[in-house]
Design a protein around this motif. Structure first.
Motif, mmCIF file in Angstrom:
data_model
loop_
_atom_site.group_PDB
_atom_site.id
_atom_site.type_symbol
_atom_site.label_atom_id
_atom_site.label_comp_id
_atom_site.label_asym_id
_atom_site.label_seq_id
_atom_site.Cartn_x
_atom_site.Cartn_y
_atom_site.Cartn_z
ATOM 1 N N ASP A 176 37.688 41.329 31.132
ATOM 2 C CA ASP A 176 36.991 41.472 32.413
ATOM 3 C C ASP A 176 37.906 42.092 33.474
ATOM 4 O O ASP A 176 37.505 43.011 34.201
ATOM 5 N N HIS A 188 27.337 42.139 41.605
ATOM 6 C CA HIS A 188 26.784 41.020 40.860
ATOM 7 C C HIS A 188 27.606 40.764 39.593
ATOM 8 O O HIS A 188 27.964 39.618 39.286
ATOM 9 N N ASP A 189 27.951 41.848 38.896
ATOM 10 C CA ASP A 189 28.730 41.702 37.650
ATOM 11 C C ASP A 189 30.115 41.115 37.933
ATOM 12 O O ASP A 189 30.593 40.245 37.205
ATOM 13 N N ALA A 218 31.051 39.325 40.500
ATOM 14 C CA ALA A 218 30.919 37.929 40.945
ATOM 15 C C ALA A 218 30.663 37.017 39.752
ATOM 16 O O ALA A 218 31.227 35.924 39.662
ATOM 17 N N ARG A 219 29.845 37.479 38.826
ATOM 18 C CA ARG A 219 29.528 36.651 37.652
ATOM 19 C C ARG A 219 30.774 36.444 36.780
ATOM 20 O O ARG A 219 31.050 35.343 36.323
ATOM 21 N N ALA A 233 33.130 34.072 38.597
ATOM 22 C CA ALA A 233 32.635 32.691 38.556
ATOM 23 C C ALA A 233 32.874 32.084 37.175
ATOM 24 O O ALA A 233 33.257 30.916 37.063
ATOM 25 N N GLN A 234 32.676 32.891 36.133
ATOM 26 C CA GLN A 234 32.881 32.381 34.768
ATOM 27 C C GLN A 234 34.356 32.035 34.549
ATOM 28 O O GLN A 234 34.683 30.986 33.995
#
Lengths: 107, 286
Positions: B88, B108-109, B111-112, B115-116
């Motif tokens: 990532d 969005h990607d 942030a996701r 967060a993961q």
């Protein structure tokens, strides 16, 4: 029956009386035997003898020469005196007539 | 140099009981032994004491029930998640640009992914803290030895196993930071550190109040539930290669060993709850 190091420890503590604690007992044993006495052997033997009821130990007061740290004071119990006497008598009896014992007995 | 030996002797003496530590340090101070000799003396006593303690079942229960299985599993999870985090990071840091943030999809990607990664780190830290805490709760006097054995297992797995990353990710793992530094840092920061903190806390606080033990256990169950797929993936696709299949949609058909893994992560929390229940007397709760 006591082990030889157990006997040394009880005898040293009895000789030192009120001054018997880790550092002094260790010094006494080293002076008497001429060999190093490790703290590990000393403290584990103290525990064993206390568990057998031959000694009683208490945490004493702190002194400046110890960096303000407390002593673990040692008192020989009546049972300890009895066990040490028994050990000493056994050594005396078994040593009767042996060359080194008779040589020491001469003036 | 003498002061350094003395300092080391003081550190080693932490493994002794408070009264004994006090008496031994005082004896060494009074007899004026050199620093190296004092260190050897303390070390000898600690070894004798530890040997006596390991004749009982409790330290072995902590070693075989927590240190080895959880150490291995946590290290495996670190391996899997650091690989994911590295990919990532490579994608978003090396291939991306600040201008991409003007696109909602990109934001969005990112942030996701962030967060993961944060959730993975949080889960690792919580499981590790709990493992460290239980090590001390099972056997307080061997807590430090078992705590450091856990560190050994975690880093041992890291250094002993060299798992290939797959040919599609060669570019990512050609970068030293992603290949070596990130997995090492993840283990150090989110496994070793929390585990040692947990061990240290358990030496002071033997029983946790029931309500906080229960709340902690519930939080851990929720975290484990959220991470269950990652746990299963790591065991099936990692070097353990346990029985299971993963379908394209992220569905997992797993063997019984894989299904038991979340329980392995949760049992320390269940142990703490059971222990708190059995010690409800307020005197024993510090």
């Amino acid at each position: 029956m006591l082990g030889e190091f157990e006997y040394l420890l009880i005898a040293a503590a009895a000789r030192l009386g009120d001054e018997a604690y880790g550092a002094t007992i260790r010094e006494e044993i080293e002076k008497a035997t001429g060999t190093a006495c490790s703290i590990g052997a000393l403290y584990t033997t103290l525990d064993r003898l206390e568990n057998k009821g031959l000694l009683k130990t208490t945490m004493g007061e702190a002194t400046p020469q110890r960096g303000g740290r407390a002593k673990r004071e040692v008192k020989v119990t009546a049972k300890g005196i009895e066990a040490a006497t028994e050990f000493y008598e056994a050594v005396r009896r078994v040593s009767r007539g042996v060359t080194w014992a008779s040589q020491r007995a001469r003036p | 140099m003498n002061r350094l030996w003395r300092r080391l002797a003081d550190i080693v003496s932490q493994a002794l009981d408070a009264d004994e530590r006090e008496a031994v340090r005082g004896d060494l101070e009074e007899s004026g032994r050199s620093g190296a000799s004092a260190l050897l003396d303390v070390l000898g006593l600690v070894v004798r004491r530890q040997f006596a303690l390991w004749l009982e079942w409790r330290p072995w229960a902590a070693l075989l029930g927590v240190v080895i299985p959880l150490g291995m599993l946590l290290s495996l999870l670190c391996r899997w998640w650091s690989e994911g985090a590295a990919i990532d990071a490579f994608v978003y840091l090396h291939n991306g640009s600040w201008t991409y943030f003007s696109f909602q999809g990109w934001r969005h990607d990112v942030a996701r992914a962030a967060a993961q990664i944060a959730l993975d780190c949080l889960a690792l830290a919580c499981w590790s803290w709990m493992a460290g805490f239980v090590i001390g709760s099972i056997s307080r006097r061997t807590a430090w030895i078992n705590g450091w054995l856990l560190v050994l297992v975690v880093f041992g797995e890291f250094f002993a196993v060299d798992q290939p990353h797959g040919r599609f990710n060669e570019a990512v793992f050609a970068v030293h930071v992603y290949d070596q530094v990130l997995p090492f840092a993840l283990r150090a920061a989110f496994v070793v550190l929390p585990a040692l903190v947990g061990t240290r806390m358990s030496r002071r606080r033997i029983a946790m109040p029931l309500w906080s033990a229960t709340a902690l256990a519930l939080a851990l169950v929720a975290l484990t539930g959220a991470e269950i797929r990652g746990i299963q993936f790591s065991a099936i696709l990692g070097w353990w290669q346990l029985d299971g299949r993963i379908y394209g949609a992220g569905l997992v058909q797993a063997g019984w060993e894989v299904r038991l893994l979340p329980l392995l992560l949760l049992w320390p929390a269940l142990y703490i709850v059971a222990q708190s229940r059995s010690r409800q007397s307020p005197r024993k709760v510090i």
